[in-house]
Design a protein around this motif. Structure first.
Motif, PDB file in Angstrom:
ATOM      1  N   ARG A  26       0.820  -1.102  -0.020  1.00 21.42           N
ATOM      2  CA  ARG A  26       0.182  -0.097  -0.012  1.00 21.42           C
ATOM      3  C   ARG A  26       0.954   1.311  -0.195  1.00 21.42           C
ATOM      4  O   ARG A  26       0.648   2.121  -0.641  1.00 21.42           O
ATOM      5  CB  ARG A  26      -1.089  -0.039   1.261  1.00 21.42           C
ATOM      6  CG  ARG A  26      -1.848   1.148   1.385  1.00 21.42           C
ATOM      7  CD  ARG A  26      -2.756   1.369   0.108  1.00 21.42           C
ATOM      8  NE  ARG A  26      -3.578   2.569  -0.054  1.00 21.42           N
ATOM      9  CZ  ARG A  26      -4.890   2.477   0.423  1.00 21.42           C
ATOM     10  NH1 ARG A  26      -5.423   1.324   0.835  1.00 21.42           N
ATOM     11  NH2 ARG A  26      -5.483   3.684   0.334  1.00 21.42           N
ATOM     12  N   PHE A  27       1.837   1.260   0.872  1.00 18.88           N
ATOM     13  CA  PHE A  27       3.084   2.243   0.832  1.00 18.88           C
ATOM     14  C   PHE A  27       3.328   2.615  -0.513  1.00 18.88           C
ATOM     15  O   PHE A  27       3.672   3.633  -0.809  1.00 18.88           O
ATOM     16  CB  PHE A  27       3.957   2.154   1.835  1.00 18.88           C
ATOM     17  CG  PHE A  27       3.582   2.644   3.255  1.00 18.88           C
ATOM     18  CD1 PHE A  27       2.087   2.679   3.694  1.00 18.88           C
ATOM     19  CD2 PHE A  27       4.488   2.785   4.180  1.00 18.88           C
ATOM     20  CE1 PHE A  27       1.956   3.018   4.985  1.00 18.88           C
ATOM     21  CE2 PHE A  27       4.242   3.107   5.805  1.00 18.88           C
ATOM     22  CZ  PHE A  27       2.761   3.179   5.849  1.00 18.88           C
ATOM     23  N   ALA A  28       3.973   1.725  -1.132  1.00 19.55           N
ATOM     24  CA  ALA A  28       4.589   1.635  -2.450  1.00 19.55           C
ATOM     25  C   ALA A  28       3.702   2.317  -3.434  1.00 19.55           C
ATOM     26  O   ALA A  28       3.891   3.103  -4.206  1.00 19.55           O
ATOM     27  CB  ALA A  28       5.034   0.174  -3.044  1.00 19.55           C
ATOM     28  N   ALA A  29       2.460   1.641  -3.606  1.00 20.71           N
ATOM     29  CA  ALA A  29       1.486   2.276  -4.322  1.00 20.71           C
ATOM     30  C   ALA A  29       1.097   3.764  -4.101  1.00 20.71           C
ATOM     31  O   ALA A  29       0.908   4.668  -5.018  1.00 20.71           O
ATOM     32  CB  ALA A  29       0.035   1.667  -4.222  1.00 20.71           C
ATOM     33  N   GLU A  30       1.413   4.115  -2.818  1.00 22.69           N
ATOM     34  CA  GLU A  30       1.254   5.689  -2.723  1.00 22.69           C
ATOM     35  C   GLU A  30       2.282   6.461  -2.645  1.00 22.69           C
ATOM     36  O   GLU A  30       2.263   7.476  -2.412  1.00 22.69           O
ATOM     37  CB  GLU A  30       0.760   5.868  -1.074  1.00 22.69           C
ATOM     38  CG  GLU A  30      -0.572   5.148  -0.499  1.00 22.69           C
ATOM     39  CD  GLU A  30      -1.944   6.155  -0.983  1.00 22.69           C
ATOM     40  OE1 GLU A  30      -1.590   7.330  -1.495  1.00 22.69           O
ATOM     41  OE2 GLU A  30      -2.976   5.869  -0.475  1.00 22.69           O
ATOM     42  N   GLY A  31       3.455   5.920  -3.166  1.00 25.31           N
ATOM     43  CA  GLY A  31       4.747   6.513  -3.664  1.00 25.31           C
ATOM     44  C   GLY A  31       6.007   6.604  -2.616  1.00 25.31           C
ATOM     45  O   GLY A  31       6.727   7.134  -2.833  1.00 25.31           O
ATOM     46  N   ALA A  32       5.712   5.838  -1.394  1.00 19.68           N
ATOM     47  CA  ALA A  32       6.761   5.905  -0.486  1.00 19.68           C
ATOM     48  C   ALA A  32       8.266   4.963  -1.131  1.00 19.68           C
ATOM     49  O   ALA A  32       8.018   4.292  -2.047  1.00 19.68           O
ATOM     50  CB  ALA A  32       6.310   5.255   0.861  1.00 19.68           C
ATOM     51  N   LEU A  33       9.129   5.609  -0.333  1.00 19.39           N
ATOM     52  CA  LEU A  33      10.409   4.898  -0.824  1.00 19.39           C
ATOM     53  C   LEU A  33      10.734   3.923   0.568  1.00 19.39           C
ATOM     54  O   LEU A  33      11.016   4.525   1.596  1.00 19.39           O
ATOM     55  CB  LEU A  33      11.594   6.143  -0.849  1.00 19.39           C
ATOM     56  CG  LEU A  33      11.401   7.211  -1.913  1.00 19.39           C
ATOM     57  CD1 LEU A  33      12.313   8.199  -1.986  1.00 19.39           C
ATOM     58  CD2 LEU A  33      11.242   6.446  -3.164  1.00 19.39           C
ATOM     59  N   LEU A  34      10.910   2.511   0.139  1.00 18.13           N
ATOM     60  CA  LEU A  34      10.771   1.612   1.231  1.00 18.13           C
ATOM     61  C   LEU A  34      11.892   1.069   1.476  1.00 18.13           C
ATOM     62  O   LEU A  34      12.821   0.514   0.855  1.00 18.13           O
ATOM     63  CB  LEU A  34       9.658   0.671   0.917  1.00 18.13           C
ATOM     64  CG  LEU A  34       8.068   1.112   0.694  1.00 18.13           C
ATOM     65  CD1 LEU A  34       7.296   0.217   0.035  1.00 18.13           C
ATOM     66  CD2 LEU A  34       7.753   1.423   2.200  1.00 18.13           C
ATOM     67  N   VAL A  35      12.237   1.080   3.103  1.00 17.21           N
ATOM     68  CA  VAL A  35      13.294  -0.133   3.619  1.00 17.21           C
ATOM     69  C   VAL A  35      12.300  -1.134   4.394  1.00 17.21           C
ATOM     70  O   VAL A  35      11.837  -0.623   5.371  1.00 17.21           O
ATOM     71  CB  VAL A  35      14.229   0.595   4.288  1.00 17.21           C
ATOM     72  CG1 VAL A  35      15.197  -0.230   5.053  1.00 17.21           C
ATOM     73  CG2 VAL A  35      15.004   1.759   3.454  1.00 17.21           C
ATOM     74  N   LEU A  36      12.710  -2.272   3.882  1.00 18.34           N
ATOM     75  CA  LEU A  36      11.768  -3.244   4.792  1.00 18.34           C
ATOM     76  C   LEU A  36      12.458  -4.301   5.424  1.00 18.34           C
ATOM     77  O   LEU A  36      13.618  -4.806   4.944  1.00 18.34           O
ATOM     78  CB  LEU A  36      10.724  -4.139   3.471  1.00 18.34           C
ATOM     79  CG  LEU A  36      10.295  -3.320   2.539  1.00 18.34           C
ATOM     80  CD1 LEU A  36       9.178  -4.010   1.549  1.00 18.34           C
ATOM     81  CD2 LEU A  36       8.917  -2.228   3.385  1.00 18.34           C
ATOM     82  N   GLY A  37      12.013  -4.646   6.712  1.00 17.65           N
ATOM     83  CA  GLY A  37      12.790  -5.603   7.532  1.00 17.65           C
ATOM     84  C   GLY A  37      11.791  -6.704   7.635  1.00 17.65           C
ATOM     85  O   GLY A  37      10.618  -6.527   8.125  1.00 17.65           O
ATOM     86  N   ASP A  38      12.443  -7.851   8.086  1.00 24.75           N
ATOM     87  CA  ASP A  38      11.778  -9.045   8.780  1.00 24.75           C
ATOM     88  C   ASP A  38      12.813 -10.023   9.172  1.00 24.75           C
ATOM     89  O   ASP A  38      13.963  -9.792   8.638  1.00 24.75           O
ATOM     90  CB  ASP A  38      10.931  -9.642   7.570  1.00 24.75           C
ATOM     91  CG  ASP A  38       9.778 -10.590   8.094  1.00 24.75           C
ATOM     92  OD1 ASP A  38       8.636 -10.420   8.016  1.00 24.75           O
ATOM     93  OD2 ASP A  38      10.093 -11.730   8.551  1.00 24.75           O
ATOM     94  N   VAL A  39      12.397 -11.131   9.825  1.00 19.63           N
ATOM     95  CA  VAL A  39      13.512 -12.079  10.256  1.00 19.63           C
ATOM     96  C   VAL A  39      13.529 -13.261   9.403  1.00 19.63           C
ATOM     97  O   VAL A  39      14.511 -14.132   9.448  1.00 19.63           O
ATOM     98  CB  VAL A  39      12.896 -12.384  11.779  1.00 19.63           C
ATOM     99  CG1 VAL A  39      11.543 -13.624  11.725  1.00 19.63           C
ATOM    100  CG2 VAL A  39      14.072 -13.099  12.267  1.00 19.63           C
ATOM    101  N   ARG A  40      12.688 -13.275   8.341  1.00 20.35           N
ATOM    102  CA  ARG A  40      12.779 -14.336   7.106  1.00 20.35           C
ATOM    103  C   ARG A  40      13.172 -13.591   6.286  1.00 20.35           C
ATOM    104  O   ARG A  40      12.244 -13.009   5.354  1.00 20.35           O
ATOM    105  CB  ARG A  40      11.145 -15.071   7.295  1.00 20.35           C
ATOM    106  CG  ARG A  40      10.893 -15.498   8.677  1.00 20.35           C
ATOM    107  CD  ARG A  40       9.323 -15.692   8.736  1.00 20.35           C
ATOM    108  NE  ARG A  40       8.761 -14.429   8.503  1.00 20.35           N
ATOM    109  CZ  ARG A  40       7.373 -14.464   8.338  1.00 20.35           C
ATOM    110  NH1 ARG A  40       6.459 -15.385   8.521  1.00 20.35           N
ATOM    111  NH2 ARG A  40       6.709 -13.338   8.342  1.00 20.35           N
TER     112      ARG A  40
END
Length: 255
Positions: A26-40
């Protein structure tokens, strides 16, 4: 990808699945520049691939949110790439079901580190950058369990209650710095952990969904829409608020 978050630098934890993945999309569709984290890492890679396939901007920086050094590095990655951090979505969490009398010290502390400590680490790491740049938006995934308790989720519920209090305190302390801090308490949401937990609950997802305000379970995408609103300037006057998203109206012992 133009939208309410166009050009905003955002960090999302627990972005490999469920609400975190839905929020990233959703953030990407709204134009955000993303850094994503997860343990997997394999799951985060999937989320990043989906976003890039749609023309969005996202990178993965995976690790354990219960480790303060990792969380600082995660925030630092966003600042290094985009020279700022505008949005932090603290979403990573997990639960170990069990009645209070059966919770071990290890299970209590493990949940505390992931559910509560990680939120504190993220907020603490983001605040210096947000205050220096003149503001930012912090949104944390809390839980209705943190408001009214939940059967066999005593540790998780207690730590989520602390998350809500921390959210309200940060909002009060940093309002003058332009930092907004809010939380979302999703009702029953069809994520993998929730559906797995409901395997042991009489009536399963359908019966459990009836306890929510709308009489059904929410989808991760619906919760993500609420998070995106809180993160955006459309919610510029909203801080210190706990948004009840299809909130659970009853807490009961399964029979």
């Amino acid at each position: 990808m133009d939208g309410r978050l166009a050009g905003k630098s955002a960090v999302i934890t627990g972005a490999g699945s469920g609400i975190g993945r839905a929020t990233a999309l959703r953030f990407a569709a709204e134009g955000a520049l993303l850094v994503l984290g997860d343990v997997r890492p394999e799951r985060t890679a999937g989320t990043v691939a989906e976003i890039r396939a749609l023309g969005g901007d996202a990178v993965a920086f995976d690790g354990d949110v219960s480790d303060d050094a990792y969380v600082r590095a995660l925030i630092g990655t966003a600042v290094e790439r985009h020279e700022r951090i505008d949005i932090l979505h603290n979403n990573a969490a997990f639960s170990i079901p069990g009645r209070v009398g059966d919770i071990t010290d290890e299970d209590w502390r493990t949940q505390q580190r992931v559910v509560l400590d990680s939120v504190f680490y993220g907020i603490r790491a983001a605040l210096p950058h947000m205050t220096a740049q003149g503001g930012g938006s912090i949104v944390t995934t809390a839980s209705g369990a943190g408001v009214g308790g939940e059967y066999r989720l005593g540790a998780y519920a207690a730590h989520k209650a602390a998350v809500i209090n921390l959210t309200q305190t940060v909002a009060m302390e940093y309002a003058a710095d332009g930092v907004r801090c809010n939380a979302v308490t999703p009702g029953p949401t069809a994520t993998e952990p929730m559906l797995r937990w409901l395997e042991d609950v009489p009536g399963g997802p359908e019966e459990f969904g009836r306890t929510a305000m709308l009489g059904r379970m929410s989808t991760p995408e619906e919760v993500a829409a609420v998070v995106a609103w809180l993160a955006s300037d459309d919610a510029a006057l909203v801080s210190g608020t706990v948004v009840q998203a299809n909130y659970r109206i009853t807490a009961r012992r399964p029979t």
